[in-house]
Design a protein around this motif. Structure first.
Motif, PDB file in Angstrom:
ATOM      1  N   LEU A   4       0.854  -1.382   0.078  1.00 27.72           N
ATOM      2  CA  LEU A   4      -0.153  -0.442  -0.198  1.00 27.72           C
ATOM      3  C   LEU A   4       1.081   1.253  -0.041  1.00 27.72           C
ATOM      4  N   LEU A   5       1.616   1.419   0.888  1.00 24.80           N
ATOM      5  CA  LEU A   5       2.896   2.617   0.927  1.00 24.80           C
ATOM      6  C   LEU A   5       3.966   2.305  -0.412  1.00 24.80           C
ATOM      7  N   GLN A   6       3.866   1.524  -0.851  1.00 25.70           N
ATOM      8  CA  GLN A   6       4.847   1.984  -2.642  1.00 25.70           C
ATOM      9  C   GLN A   6       3.245   2.394  -3.957  1.00 25.70           C
ATOM     10  N   GLN A   7       2.276   1.844  -3.721  1.00 25.03           N
ATOM     11  CA  GLN A   7       1.040   1.841  -3.849  1.00 25.03           C
ATOM     12  C   GLN A   7       0.642   4.123  -3.936  1.00 25.03           C
ATOM     13  N   ILE A   8       0.604   4.764  -2.726  1.00 26.62           N
ATOM     14  CA  ILE A   8       0.603   5.798  -2.628  1.00 26.62           C
ATOM     15  C   ILE A   8       2.008   6.405  -3.073  1.00 26.62           C
ATOM     16  N   SER A   9       2.867   5.627  -3.492  1.00 27.74           N
ATOM     17  CA  SER A   9       3.970   6.437  -3.181  1.00 27.74           C
ATOM     18  C   SER A   9       4.548   6.426  -4.739  1.00 27.74           C
ATOM     19  N   VAL A  10       4.222   7.411  -6.235  1.00 30.82           N
ATOM     20  CA  VAL A  10       4.238   6.936  -7.523  1.00 30.82           C
ATOM     21  C   VAL A  10       4.701   8.650  -7.524  1.00 30.82           C
ATOM     22  N   PRO A  11       5.100   8.759  -8.473  1.00 26.11           N
ATOM     23  CA  PRO A  11       5.954  10.018  -8.950  1.00 26.11           C
ATOM     24  C   PRO A  11       4.918  10.997  -8.866  1.00 26.11           C
ATOM     25  N   SER A  12       3.709  10.954  -9.595  1.00 25.81           N
ATOM     26  CA  SER A  12       2.506  11.787  -9.649  1.00 25.81           C
ATOM     27  C   SER A  12       2.366  12.491  -8.588  1.00 25.81           C
ATOM     28  N   LEU A  13       2.460  11.555  -7.720  1.00 26.14           N
ATOM     29  CA  LEU A  13       1.802  12.326  -6.615  1.00 26.14           C
ATOM     30  C   LEU A  13       3.071  13.360  -6.399  1.00 26.14           C
ATOM     31  N   VAL A  14       3.971  13.742  -6.479  1.00 24.01           N
ATOM     32  CA  VAL A  14       4.768  15.280  -5.732  1.00 24.01           C
ATOM     33  C   VAL A  14       4.945  15.825  -7.566  1.00 24.01           C
ATOM     34  N   ASN A  15       4.864  15.654  -8.439  1.00 26.96           N
ATOM     35  CA  ASN A  15       5.268  16.338  -9.737  1.00 26.96           C
ATOM     36  C   ASN A  15       3.638  16.161 -10.827  1.00 26.96           C
ATOM     37  N   ASP A  16       2.896  17.036 -11.121  1.00 28.54           N
ATOM     38  CA  ASP A  16       1.764  17.274 -11.445  1.00 28.54           C
ATOM     39  C   ASP A  16       2.471  17.008 -13.462  1.00 28.54           C
ATOM     40  N   GLN A  17       3.354  17.321 -13.651  1.00 27.23           N
ATOM     41  CA  GLN A  17       3.505  16.734 -14.833  1.00 27.23           C
ATOM     42  C   GLN A  17       3.908  14.785 -15.097  1.00 27.23           C
ATOM     43  N   ALA A  18       4.128  14.348 -14.257  1.00 25.92           N
ATOM     44  CA  ALA A  18       4.523  13.061 -13.476  1.00 25.92           C
ATOM     45  C   ALA A  18       3.057  12.139 -14.847  1.00 25.92           C
ATOM     46  N   GLY A  71      17.970  15.118   0.404  1.00 26.01           N
ATOM     47  CA  GLY A  71      17.088  16.095   1.650  1.00 26.01           C
ATOM     48  C   GLY A  71      15.612  15.449   2.540  1.00 26.01           C
ATOM     49  N   ILE A  72      14.839  14.579   2.026  1.00 29.29           N
ATOM     50  CA  ILE A  72      13.301  14.337   1.983  1.00 29.29           C
ATOM     51  C   ILE A  72      13.492  13.190   2.609  1.00 29.29           C
ATOM     52  N   PRO A  73      12.851  12.441   3.423  1.00 29.63           N
ATOM     53  CA  PRO A  73      12.316  11.621   3.772  1.00 29.63           C
ATOM     54  C   PRO A  73      11.844  10.179   3.119  1.00 29.63           C
ATOM     55  N   VAL A  74      11.373  10.605   1.523  1.00 33.90           N
ATOM     56  CA  VAL A  74      10.472  10.043   1.017  1.00 33.90           C
ATOM     57  C   VAL A  74      10.741   9.266  -0.250  1.00 33.90           C
ATOM     58  N   THR A  75      10.759   7.964  -0.236  1.00 32.87           N
ATOM     59  CA  THR A  75      11.051   7.004  -1.421  1.00 32.87           C
ATOM     60  C   THR A  75      10.117   6.652  -2.733  1.00 32.87           C
ATOM     61  N   LEU A  76       9.581   7.528  -3.372  1.00 30.11           N
ATOM     62  CA  LEU A  76       9.189   7.305  -4.779  1.00 30.11           C
ATOM     63  C   LEU A  76       9.554   5.435  -5.400  1.00 30.11           C
ATOM     64  N   TYR A  77       8.317   5.038  -6.399  1.00 32.41           N
ATOM     65  CA  TYR A  77       8.047   3.803  -7.001  1.00 32.41           C
ATOM     66  C   TYR A  77       7.668   4.255  -8.221  1.00 32.41           C
ATOM     67  N   ASP A  78       8.115   3.351  -9.192  1.00 36.79           N
ATOM     68  CA  ASP A  78       7.589   3.174 -10.306  1.00 36.79           C
ATOM     69  C   ASP A  78       8.282   1.815 -10.487  1.00 36.79           C
ATOM     70  N   ASN A  79       7.871   1.267 -12.254  1.00 37.39           N
ATOM     71  CA  ASN A  79       8.011   0.055 -12.716  1.00 37.39           C
ATOM     72  C   ASN A  79       9.093   0.103 -13.375  1.00 37.39           C
ATOM     73  N   VAL A  80      10.035  -0.619 -13.762  1.00 34.77           N
ATOM     74  CA  VAL A  80      10.728  -0.723 -15.243  1.00 34.77           C
ATOM     75  C   VAL A  80      10.306  -2.227 -15.499  1.00 34.77           C
ATOM     76  N   ASP A  81      10.412  -1.794 -17.072  1.00 39.66           N
ATOM     77  CA  ASP A  81       9.667  -2.555 -17.786  1.00 39.66           C
ATOM     78  C   ASP A  81       9.994  -4.704 -17.774  1.00 39.66           C
ATOM     79  N   ASN A  82      12.044  -3.774 -18.272  1.00 42.14           N
ATOM     80  CA  ASN A  82      12.866  -4.788 -18.371  1.00 42.14           C
ATOM     81  C   ASN A  82      13.856  -4.770 -17.913  1.00 42.14           C
ATOM     82  N   ALA A  83      13.768  -5.999 -16.939  1.00 45.16           N
ATOM     83  CA  ALA A  83      15.624  -5.351 -16.487  1.00 45.16           C
ATOM     84  C   ALA A  83      16.391  -6.521 -15.968  1.00 45.16           C
ATOM     85  N   GLN A  84      17.562  -6.523 -15.407  1.00 42.35           N
ATOM     86  CA  GLN A  84      18.326  -8.271 -15.445  1.00 42.35           C
ATOM     87  C   GLN A  84      19.675  -7.410 -14.748  1.00 42.35           C
ATOM     88  N   ILE A  85      19.855  -8.197 -13.975  1.00 41.47           N
ATOM     89  CA  ILE A  85      21.348  -8.309 -13.590  1.00 41.47           C
ATOM     90  C   ILE A  85      22.100  -9.757 -13.467  1.00 41.47           C
TER      91      ILE A  85
END
Length: 221
Positions: A4-18, A71-85
């Motif tokens: 739930l925390l990750q779902q409400i912490s997306v870039p659009s939360l803090v950036n109107d242009q996202a 400087g702000i203890p807020v971590t945002l989350y988004d998805n990367v379609d495909n990633a390998q390591i």
């Protein structure tokens, strides 16, 4: 699945242009192979040695990518379609004085499809380790060198920028003491992270590579 925390912490939360998006479940297909070779020696100062090696590969779809705000203890989350390591990790160690001392050297090499999908993950790391364990006292000195690190940060104007930190070398120190009391065992742990002075990187509030101190105490029974 995203919390739930990750779902409400997306870039659009803090950036109107996202772009307004919802997080998709992350999927990981992985494989790991490892081997270890040890030898014990009954006489002499050197009482054994150990070699270990590991290969792993992770393939992600919809990988969760954390985005740090300086400087702000807020971590945002988004998805990367495909990633390998994938990576190779190896260590070589020598036991001394009836295994009271362990000296190790390590080398790790990682192959990363997209650096920002694994924020501030170095693609190469070299380590030197010295562990002493005697009479309830334990001391661990851990020196490491990491290659360049890349991550995604939210800038002051609300946009998102990719930043690169130069290679980094430092020292961690860990100390612990166990004290038996009847059927109980008291312990104290002290950890000092990144104890060497380093003026090469200005982090401006980014909580990485900072000097940290930890003190813990407890009872085992």
């Amino acid at each position: 699945y995203p919390t739930l925390l990750q779902q409400i912490s997306v870039p659009s939360l803090v950036n109107d242009q996202a772009e307004v998006t919802s997080l998709e479940p992350e999927n990981n297909r992985s494989v790991e192979l490892g081997a270890s070779l040890t030898r014990e020696i009954t006489h002499g100062t050197i009482t054994g040695w150990e070699l270990t090696g590991t290969f792993f590969q992770n393939n992600y779809s919809n990988k969760f990518r954390p985005i740090t705000t300086v400087g702000i203890p807020v971590t945002l989350y988004d998805n990367v379609d495909n990633a390998q390591i994938s990576g190779l990790e190896g260590t070589a160690g020598v036991f001394l004085f009836a295994k009271k001392i362990l000296a190790e050297v390590g080398l790790s090499r990682y192959f990363i499809s997209e650096q920002s999908a694994f924020p501030f993950k170095s693609d190469m790391k070299r380590t030197l380790s010295l562990k002493l364990d005697h009479a309830g006292y334990s001391l661990h000195l851990f020196h490491f060198t990491e290659s360049e690190q890349v991550g995604l940060l939210r800038s002051a104007d609300g946009g998102f920028v990719e930043v690169e930190l130069p290679s980094f070398s430092n020292l961690d120190v860990h100390f612990s003491k166990y004290i038996p009391v009847s059927s109980l065992q008291l312990f104290v742990n002290v950890s000092l992270r990144n104890v060497l002075e380093s003026d090469e990187t200005v982090l401006s509030g980014l909580a990485i590579r900072d000097r940290r101190y930890y003190i813990t105490a407890g009872v085992q029974f």
